[in-house]
Write a protein that holds these residues in place. Structure first.
Motif, PDB file in Angstrom:
ATOM      1  N   ARG A  75      35.841  36.427  42.392  1.00 63.36           N
ATOM      2  CA  ARG A  75      36.494  36.318  41.078  1.00 63.36           C
ATOM      3  C   ARG A  75      36.168  37.584  40.301  1.00 63.36           C
ATOM      4  O   ARG A  75      35.021  38.014  40.258  1.00 63.36           O
ATOM      5  N   VAL A  76      37.199  38.147  39.669  1.00 69.81           N
ATOM      6  CA  VAL A  76      37.004  39.332  38.841  1.00 69.81           C
ATOM      7  C   VAL A  76      37.736  39.109  37.523  1.00 69.81           C
ATOM      8  O   VAL A  76      38.915  38.739  37.521  1.00 69.81           O
ATOM      9  N   PHE A  77      37.050  39.358  36.413  1.00 69.22           N
ATOM     10  CA  PHE A  77      37.681  39.249  35.101  1.00 69.22           C
ATOM     11  C   PHE A  77      38.068  40.645  34.620  1.00 69.22           C
ATOM     12  O   PHE A  77      37.248  41.567  34.626  1.00 69.22           O
ATOM     13  N   TYR A  78      39.326  40.823  34.223  1.00 71.28           N
ATOM     14  CA  TYR A  78      39.832  42.094  33.714  1.00 71.28           C
ATOM     15  C   TYR A  78      39.950  41.978  32.199  1.00 71.28           C
ATOM     16  O   TYR A  78      40.836  41.287  31.689  1.00 71.28           O
ATOM     17  N   LYS A  79      39.042  42.645  31.521  1.00 73.68           N
ATOM     18  CA  LYS A  79      38.937  42.532  30.060  1.00 73.68           C
ATOM     19  C   LYS A  79      40.213  42.989  29.349  1.00 73.68           C
ATOM     20  O   LYS A  79      40.663  42.341  28.403  1.00 73.68           O
ATOM     21  N   ASN A  80      40.798  44.109  29.795  1.00 74.99           N
ATOM     22  CA  ASN A  80      41.979  44.640  29.100  1.00 74.99           C
ATOM     23  C   ASN A  80      43.177  43.690  29.147  1.00 74.99           C
ATOM     24  O   ASN A  80      43.898  43.551  28.164  1.00 74.99           O
ATOM     25  N   SER A  81      43.402  43.042  30.280  1.00 78.48           N
ATOM     26  CA  SER A  81      44.550  42.137  30.390  1.00 78.48           C
ATOM     27  C   SER A  81      44.175  40.696  30.076  1.00 78.48           C
ATOM     28  O   SER A  81      45.055  39.863  29.880  1.00 78.48           O
ATOM     29  N   GLY A  82      42.879  40.408  30.062  1.00 83.30           N
ATOM     30  CA  GLY A  82      42.431  39.042  29.826  1.00 83.30           C
ATOM     31  C   GLY A  82      42.659  38.129  31.024  1.00 83.30           C
ATOM     32  O   GLY A  82      42.657  36.910  30.887  1.00 83.30           O
ATOM     33  N   GLU A  83      42.840  38.722  32.205  1.00 79.42           N
ATOM     34  CA  GLU A  83      43.097  37.935  33.408  1.00 79.42           C
ATOM     35  C   GLU A  83      41.821  37.733  34.211  1.00 79.42           C
ATOM     36  O   GLU A  83      41.007  38.643  34.345  1.00 79.42           O
ATOM     37  N   ASP A  84      41.685  36.543  34.735  1.00 76.86           N
ATOM     38  CA  ASP A  84      40.621  36.219  35.677  1.00 76.86           C
ATOM     39  C   ASP A  84      41.322  36.112  37.024  1.00 76.86           C
ATOM     40  O   ASP A  84      42.167  35.232  37.214  1.00 76.86           O
ATOM     41  N   VAL A  85      41.008  37.010  37.962  1.00 71.55           N
ATOM     42  CA  VAL A  85      41.706  37.059  39.249  1.00 71.55           C
ATOM     43  C   VAL A  85      40.777  36.579  40.356  1.00 71.55           C
ATOM     44  O   VAL A  85      39.699  37.123  40.550  1.00 71.55           O
ATOM     45  N   TRP A  86      41.220  35.544  41.047  1.00 74.17           N
ATOM     46  CA  TRP A  86      40.502  35.022  42.204  1.00 74.17           C
ATOM     47  C   TRP A  86      41.231  35.528  43.439  1.00 74.17           C
ATOM     48  O   TRP A  86      42.456  35.661  43.438  1.00 74.17           O
ATOM     49  N   ASP A  87      40.476  35.799  44.517  1.00 71.76           N
ATOM     50  CA  ASP A  87      41.156  36.225  45.742  1.00 71.76           C
ATOM     51  C   ASP A  87      40.585  35.539  46.980  1.00 71.76           C
ATOM     52  O   ASP A  87      39.472  35.033  46.968  1.00 71.76           O
ATOM     53  N   TRP A  88      41.429  35.502  48.008  1.00 69.80           N
ATOM     54  CA  TRP A  88      41.097  34.912  49.294  1.00 69.80           C
ATOM     55  C   TRP A  88      41.501  35.894  50.378  1.00 69.80           C
ATOM     56  O   TRP A  88      42.562  36.515  50.302  1.00 69.80           O
ATOM     57  N   THR A  89      40.682  36.049  51.403  1.00 74.17           N
ATOM     58  CA  THR A  89      41.053  36.830  52.577  1.00 74.17           C
ATOM     59  C   THR A  89      42.058  36.004  53.369  1.00 74.17           C
ATOM     60  O   THR A  89      41.838  34.818  53.618  1.00 74.17           O
ATOM     61  N   ILE A  90      43.182  36.630  53.747  1.00 79.86           N
ATOM     62  CA  ILE A  90      44.201  35.940  54.538  1.00 79.86           C
ATOM     63  C   ILE A  90      44.511  36.771  55.779  1.00 79.86           C
ATOM     64  O   ILE A  90      44.052  37.906  55.907  1.00 79.86           O
ATOM     65  N   LYS A  91      45.310  36.202  56.671  1.00 80.05           N
ATOM     66  CA  LYS A  91      45.662  36.909  57.910  1.00 80.05           C
ATOM     67  C   LYS A  91      46.391  38.206  57.582  1.00 80.05           C
ATOM     68  O   LYS A  91      47.218  38.242  56.670  1.00 80.05           O
ATOM     69  N   PRO A  92      46.133  39.268  58.359  1.00 84.33           N
ATOM     70  CA  PRO A  92      46.848  40.536  58.143  1.00 84.33           C
ATOM     71  C   PRO A  92      48.340  40.374  58.410  1.00 84.33           C
ATOM     72  O   PRO A  92      48.751  39.518  59.185  1.00 84.33           O
ATOM     73  N   ASP A  93      49.121  41.217  57.762  1.00 89.26           N
ATOM     74  CA  ASP A  93      50.560  41.204  58.030  1.00 89.26           C
ATOM     75  C   ASP A  93      50.836  42.149  59.206  1.00 89.26           C
ATOM     76  O   ASP A  93      49.932  42.548  59.919  1.00 89.26           O
ATOM     77  N   MET A  94      52.067  42.537  59.373  1.00 88.18           N
ATOM     78  CA  MET A  94      52.467  43.372  60.510  1.00 88.18           C
ATOM     79  C   MET A  94      51.817  44.761  60.498  1.00 88.18           C
ATOM     80  O   MET A  94      51.771  45.414  61.527  1.00 88.18           O
ATOM     81  N   THR A  95      51.329  45.215  59.362  1.00 91.38           N
ATOM     82  CA  THR A  95      50.714  46.547  59.300  1.00 91.38           C
ATOM     83  C   THR A  95      49.350  46.560  59.975  1.00 91.38           C
ATOM     84  O   THR A  95      48.870  47.611  60.384  1.00 91.38           O
ATOM     85  N   GLY A  96      48.709  45.400  60.062  1.00 88.94           N
ATOM     86  CA  GLY A  96      47.381  45.332  60.656  1.00 88.94           C
ATOM     87  C   GLY A  96      46.260  45.518  59.656  1.00 88.94           C
ATOM     88  O   GLY A  96      45.100  45.305  59.981  1.00 88.94           O
ATOM     89  N   TYR A  97      46.588  45.929  58.431  1.00 86.81           N
ATOM     90  CA  TYR A  97      45.558  46.071  57.408  1.00 86.81           C
ATOM     91  C   TYR A  97      45.138  44.693  56.911  1.00 86.81           C
ATOM     92  O   TYR A  97      45.917  43.746  56.924  1.00 86.81           O
TER      93      TYR A  97
END
Length: 168
Positions: free
Chosen positions: A115-137
């Protein structure tokens, strides 16, 4: 001599297959037959246990931060296995819509990677690792919260770091 070698190879293969088993592909778990105790005996203590309105429960097996799945094991009120799904599947990620609460998101996707809070936008962003797409990244699924509800969802690529290749 040959029998011992064959037995050794068979044992190693069985151990490797068991080690790679995941709740959604484990033949030892059968809906309507297996019980919650069976799941816990095979996969250990769940990350979280969610109570369900019908008296059943869902056992969450999150694999974050490095894994790409979150196994949601649904149990009936009597403790029998009803089904297993990947909370981080494309279909479940598509269920995340503006206005949802953090609890609603967690019940679908499971425990987040960060979880990361961005003070300027006031957004709290949560993230999850997911399967790579076709690029492999590597890929992340991001849910942006503002004022306690989902504002939007997005995806981002994770580019490798040459100095620290295993640190993303």
């Amino acid at each position: 001599m040959r029998f011992a070698a064959l037995a050794s190879i068979t044992l190693c293969t069985a151990l490797l297959l068991t080690a790679c088993a995941t709740p959604d592909r484990d033949a030892r778990l059968q809906p309507g037959v297996s019980r919650g105790e069976d799941v816990i005996a095979l996969y250990g203590t769940p990350t979280r246990i969610w109570p369900e309105a019908d008296g059943g429960r869902t056992l969450e097996y999150a694999t974050q931060p490095r894994g790409e799945h979150c196994y949601m094991v649904r149990l009936a009120p009597d403790g029998r296995l009803m089904g297993i799904e990947d909370g981080l599947s494309y279909a479940n990620r598509a269920r995340i819509v503006p206005g949802m609460t953090p609890e609603q998101v967690s019940r679908i996707l499971g425990t987040e990677r960060s979880r990361v809070f961005y003070k300027n936008s006031g957004e709290d962003v949560w993230d999850w690792t997911i399967k790579p797409d076709m690029t492999g990244y590597g890929m992340r699924f991001n849910v942006h919260f503002k004022d306690g509800v989902v504002l939007k969802a997005s995806q981002s690529m994770v580019f490798p770091n040459r100095l620290f290749p295993f640190d993303d």
